[in-house]
Design a protein around this motif. Structure first.
Motif, mmCIF file in Angstrom:
data_model
loop_
_atom_site.group_PDB
_atom_site.id
_atom_site.type_symbol
_atom_site.label_atom_id
_atom_site.label_comp_id
_atom_site.label_asym_id
_atom_site.label_seq_id
_atom_site.Cartn_x
_atom_site.Cartn_y
_atom_site.Cartn_z
ATOM 1 N N GLY A 152 2.573 1.457 -3.426
ATOM 2 C CA GLY A 152 1.536 2.150 -4.811
ATOM 3 C C GLY A 152 1.302 3.708 -4.352
ATOM 4 N N ALA A 153 1.379 3.825 -3.235
ATOM 5 C CA ALA A 153 0.853 5.403 -2.726
ATOM 6 C C ALA A 153 1.817 6.160 -3.290
ATOM 7 N N ALA B 170 -1.335 -0.526 -4.844
ATOM 8 C CA ALA B 170 -2.019 -0.252 -3.509
ATOM 9 C C ALA B 170 -3.367 -1.215 -2.901
ATOM 10 N N LEU B 171 -4.144 -1.240 -4.491
ATOM 11 C CA LEU B 171 -5.006 -2.232 -4.006
ATOM 12 C C LEU B 171 -4.358 -3.389 -3.850
ATOM 13 N N GLY C 258 0.799 2.470 -9.845
ATOM 14 C CA GLY C 258 0.678 3.223 -8.398
ATOM 15 C C GLY C 258 -1.012 2.025 -7.585
ATOM 16 N N PRO C 259 -1.659 2.914 -8.248
ATOM 17 C CA PRO C 259 -3.224 2.270 -7.644
ATOM 18 C C PRO C 259 -3.283 0.960 -6.983
ATOM 19 N N ALA D 41 1.561 6.246 -12.827
ATOM 20 C CA ALA D 41 0.380 6.593 -11.786
ATOM 21 C C ALA D 41 -1.358 6.020 -12.024
ATOM 22 N N VAL E 142 0.852 -0.756 -0.232
ATOM 23 C CA VAL E 142 -0.179 -0.001 0.397
ATOM 24 C C VAL E 142 1.176 1.080 -0.329
ATOM 25 N N THR F 140 1.983 6.475 -7.371
ATOM 26 C CA THR F 140 1.557 6.801 -7.926
ATOM 27 C C THR F 140 1.766 8.120 -7.365
#
Length: 63
Positions: free
Chosen positions: A17-18, A47-48, A43-44, A40, A14, A21
């Protein structure tokens, strides 16, 4: 101590990933990944995936 590894890896994913992003969106300077739109998007997704691993780790600890 069940579930510590998934919780740790999920939290790490997470955070990474942040960071990816915000670098991909251009908010963090001084990196090769700055303003690269691929980060961009990636990254999410990372995080997901980290949130899913966190959720699975929490479920395994409750049993």
């Amino acid at each position: 101590m069940r579930g510590w590894l998934p919780l740790t890896l999920g939290l790490l994913a997470v955070v990474i990933g942040a960071v990816w992003t915000v670098q991909g969106l251009g908010y963090v300077d001084g990196s090769v990944m700055t303003d690269q739109k691929i980060w961009a998007v990636v990254g999410p997704l990372v995080a997901l995936a980290g949130l899913v691993v966190l959720w699975l780790g929490l479920r395994s600890r409750r049993r």
